[in-house]
Design an enzyme around this catalytic site. Structure first.
Site, PDB file in Angstrom:
ATOM      1  N   MET A  91       0.800  -1.217   0.000  1.00  0.00           N
ATOM      2  CA  MET A  91       0.000   0.000   0.000  1.00  0.00           C
ATOM      3  C   MET A  91       0.843   1.284   0.000  1.00  0.00           C
ATOM      4  SD  MET A  91      -2.792  -1.040  -0.605  1.00  0.00           S
ATOM      5  CE  MET A  91      -4.270  -1.965  -0.310  1.00  0.00           C
ATOM      6  N   LEU A  94       5.378   3.452  -5.230  1.00  0.00           N
ATOM      7  CA  LEU A  94       6.824   3.435  -5.428  1.00  0.00           C
ATOM      8  C   LEU A  94       7.206   4.601  -6.345  1.00  0.00           C
ATOM      9  CD1 LEU A  94       7.104  -0.414  -5.861  1.00  0.00           C
ATOM     10  CD2 LEU A  94       8.054   0.919  -3.958  1.00  0.00           C
ATOM     11  N   HIS A 110      -4.461  -5.240  -8.826  1.00  0.00           N
ATOM     12  CA  HIS A 110      -5.334  -4.151  -8.358  1.00  0.00           C
ATOM     13  C   HIS A 110      -6.794  -4.612  -8.457  1.00  0.00           C
ATOM     14  CE1 HIS A 110      -6.489  -0.047  -7.476  1.00  0.00           C
ATOM     15  NE2 HIS A 110      -7.407  -0.172  -8.412  1.00  0.00           N
TER      16      HIS A 110
HETATM   17  C1  GAR Z   1      -6.025  -7.029  -2.701  1.00  0.00           C
HETATM   18  O1  GAR Z   1      -7.395  -6.924  -2.961  1.00  0.00           O
HETATM   19  C2  GAR Z   1      -5.224  -6.243  -3.721  1.00  0.00           C
HETATM   20  O2  GAR Z   1      -5.757  -6.275  -5.004  1.00  0.00           O
HETATM   21  C3  GAR Z   1      -5.335  -4.863  -3.130  1.00  0.00           C
HETATM   22  O3  GAR Z   1      -5.171  -5.048  -1.750  1.00  0.00           O
HETATM   23  C4  GAR Z   1      -5.655  -6.339  -1.403  1.00  0.00           C
HETATM   24  C5  GAR Z   1      -4.559  -7.070  -0.670  1.00  0.00           C
HETATM   25  O4  GAR Z   1      -5.044  -8.274  -0.149  1.00  0.00           O
HETATM   26  N1  GAR Z   1      -4.342  -3.991  -3.658  1.00  0.00           N
HETATM   27  C6  GAR Z   1      -4.557  -2.710  -3.880  1.00  0.00           C
HETATM   28  O5  GAR Z   1      -5.602  -2.144  -3.637  1.00  0.00           O
HETATM   29  C7  GAR Z   1      -3.368  -1.969  -4.475  1.00  0.00           C
HETATM   30  N2  GAR Z   1      -3.766  -0.678  -4.917  1.00  0.00           N
HETATM   31  P1  GAR Z   1      -4.043  -9.395   0.368  1.00  0.00           P
HETATM   32  O6  GAR Z   1      -3.089  -8.716   1.331  1.00  0.00           O
HETATM   33  O7  GAR Z   1      -4.915 -10.381   1.078  1.00  0.00           O
HETATM   34  O8  GAR Z   1      -3.339  -9.963  -0.832  1.00  0.00           O
END
Ligand code: GAR
Length: 201
Positions: A91, A94, A110
């Site tokens: 999160m 970079l 994403h």
């Molecule tokens: C996931 O839904 C991923 O797509 C999102 O965070 C979550 C992480 O879940 N990523 C973003 O929103 C990036 N902008 P996880 O830690 O269980 O893999």
């Protein structure tokens, strides 16, 4: 198995787990070599430890600047032999400094059909907008926010009565299928990029 991944994650790490599981099951010819997190309590670090994968916490607040933090990430990454960086719920944005100096390609997953709903809270953005379908996207990371060339996407219907949580959960199931598949294609050398278009061969 020679194709190796460095995974950056901030949270619960279910996408990391999907990569670990796909590797173990032989569904993806790649293995997770190291997991780095910017959050000490990230479950992703625990998942790495449980699988005997080096799990490293780098505290952003202990560096005077974002550049110093990213220099440390690069220093740590350089200590490992790896081919591809996978962001899995990392999160942090970079900077161009990191992207241009790390020396390896970076991909991200994403939870929306990009270019719709980049940035934070993608599932809430989709619900608020009232779209009937959302989904997830695996893309190369460039200097923008969720703007790099798209490798794979999966469509997920929005259902009546969906909350952010129910939609996120439905999308997550597709993420767990899509991310290992994207890595598999890259590991097999089947991805060609032309401009911002990605061709699968
Ligand atoms: C996931 O839904 C991923 O797509 C999102 O965070 C979550 C992480 O879940 N990523 C973003 O929103 C990036 N902008 P996880 O830690 O269980 O893999």
């Amino acid at each position: 198995m020679s194709f190796k991944l460095a995974v950056l994650a901030s949270g619960r790490g279910t996408n990391l787990q999907a990569l670990i599981d796909a590797s173990k099951m032989g569904e993806m010819p790649a293995q997770v070599e190291v997991v780095i997190s910017d959050k000490k309590e990230a479950q992703a670090l625990k998942r790495a430890q449980d699988n005997k994968i080096p799990a490293i916490f780098v505290d952003p607040s202990s560096f005077p600047s974002k550049k110093n933090f990213e220099q440390e990430l690069i220093r740590i990454l350089n200590g490992f032999d790896y081919d591809l960086i996978c962001l899995a719920g990392f999160m942090r944005i970079l900077s161009p400094f990191f992207i241009n100096n790390v020396g390896k390609p970076i991909i991200n997953i994403h939870p929306s059909l990009l270019p719709a709903f980049p940035g934070l809270n993608a599932q809430k953005q989709a619900l608020d907008y009232g779209v009937k379908f959302s989904g997830c996207t695996v893309h190369f990371v460039d200097e923008g926010v969720d703007s790099g060339p798209i490798i794979l996407q999966a469509v997920v219907p929005v259902e009546e009565g969906d909350t952010e949580e129910t939609l996120a959960q439905r999308i997550l199931q597709e993420e767990h299928r899509l991310y290992p598949l994207a890595v598999k294609l890259i590991a097999e050398g089947r991805i060609r990029i032309e401009g911002r278009k990605v061709f699968i061969e």
